[in-house]
Motif scaffolding. Structure first.
Motif, PDB file in Angstrom:
ATOM      1  N   PHE A 129     -53.996 -69.650  26.898  1.00 45.87           N
ATOM      2  CA  PHE A 129     -54.543 -69.466  28.239  1.00 45.87           C
ATOM      3  C   PHE A 129     -55.090 -68.056  28.411  1.00 45.87           C
ATOM      4  O   PHE A 129     -54.830 -67.160  27.616  1.00 45.87           O
ATOM      5  N   THR A 137     -56.221 -65.324  31.948  1.00 45.15           N
ATOM      6  CA  THR A 137     -56.094 -65.192  33.393  1.00 45.15           C
ATOM      7  C   THR A 137     -57.459 -64.815  33.948  1.00 45.15           C
ATOM      8  O   THR A 137     -58.211 -64.057  33.341  1.00 45.15           O
ATOM      9  N   TRP A 174     -58.689 -75.023  36.262  1.00 48.18           N
ATOM     10  CA  TRP A 174     -59.000 -75.879  35.122  1.00 48.18           C
ATOM     11  C   TRP A 174     -60.501 -76.049  34.943  1.00 48.18           C
ATOM     12  O   TRP A 174     -61.230 -76.241  35.909  1.00 48.18           O
ATOM     13  N   GLN A 210     -52.868 -81.984  32.421  1.00 44.93           N
ATOM     14  CA  GLN A 210     -52.839 -80.683  33.079  1.00 44.93           C
ATOM     15  C   GLN A 210     -51.434 -80.316  33.552  1.00 44.93           C
ATOM     16  O   GLN A 210     -50.964 -79.201  33.325  1.00 44.93           O
ATOM     17  N   VAL A 216     -54.231 -68.751  36.280  1.00 51.28           N
ATOM     18  CA  VAL A 216     -54.093 -69.056  34.860  1.00 51.28           C
ATOM     19  C   VAL A 216     -55.123 -70.120  34.528  1.00 51.28           C
ATOM     20  O   VAL A 216     -55.206 -71.146  35.213  1.00 51.28           O
ATOM     21  N   ARG A 217     -55.899 -69.888  33.490  1.00 52.35           N
ATOM     22  CA  ARG A 217     -56.889 -70.867  33.041  1.00 52.35           C
ATOM     23  C   ARG A 217     -56.476 -71.325  31.646  1.00 52.35           C
ATOM     24  O   ARG A 217     -56.542 -70.558  30.689  1.00 52.35           O
ATOM     25  N   PHE A 232     -53.151 -72.339  38.977  1.00 54.63           N
ATOM     26  CA  PHE A 232     -53.892 -72.720  37.782  1.00 54.63           C
ATOM     27  C   PHE A 232     -55.325 -73.089  38.135  1.00 54.63           C
ATOM     28  O   PHE A 232     -55.591 -73.624  39.212  1.00 54.63           O
ATOM     29  N   GLU A 241     -49.109 -76.960  32.591  1.00 57.55           N
ATOM     30  CA  GLU A 241     -48.633 -76.036  33.618  1.00 57.55           C
ATOM     31  C   GLU A 241     -47.116 -75.879  33.566  1.00 57.55           C
ATOM     32  O   GLU A 241     -46.580 -74.781  33.731  1.00 57.55           O
TER      33      GLU A 241
END
Length: 109
Positions: A75, A77, A16, A32, A82-83, A14, A36
């Motif tokens: 989200f 990618t 962020w 966060q 993954v953002r 991930f 996730e």
């Protein structure tokens, strides 16, 4: 292997943005780690978010955290990461949809 598992298999973790992370906490009290967990736990529902995918592909997810909290996550990618853009509690309608999927998943087990 499911399409979702294949999609997630190429991702390494991930990423962020501090602004999104702060916004998710201030507006929705979602940390966060909780966001996730939604992608890592099963069952999870993932759909393309074509309406908000003008500059990059976005995805909309419904799922549960380790503590059982129902969250909706948006989200994208970036490379192999993954953002998370947005994380919030599910709406009543979203919980109803997710509940149906959860029941089907449990029946198949």
């Amino acid at each position: 292997m499911s399409v979702l598992d294949e999609f997630l298999a190429g991702l390494e973790g991930f990423e962020w943005d501090a602004g999104n992370s702060d916004k998710n906490w201030q507006n929705h009290r979602v940390r966060q780690a909780e966001a996730e967990q939604v992608l890592l736990n099963r069952p999870v529902v993932v759909a393309a978010d074509a309406k908000h995918s003008r500059t990059e592909p976005r995805f909309f997810t419904l799922g549960r955290t380790d503590s059982g909290r129902y969250l909706a996550i948006v989200f994208t990618t970036r490379g192999t990461f993954v953002r998370v853009i947005s994380a919030r509690p599910m709406s009543r309608a979203e919980r109803r949809i997710y509940g149906q999927i959860e029941a089907t998943s449990q029946a198949d087990s």
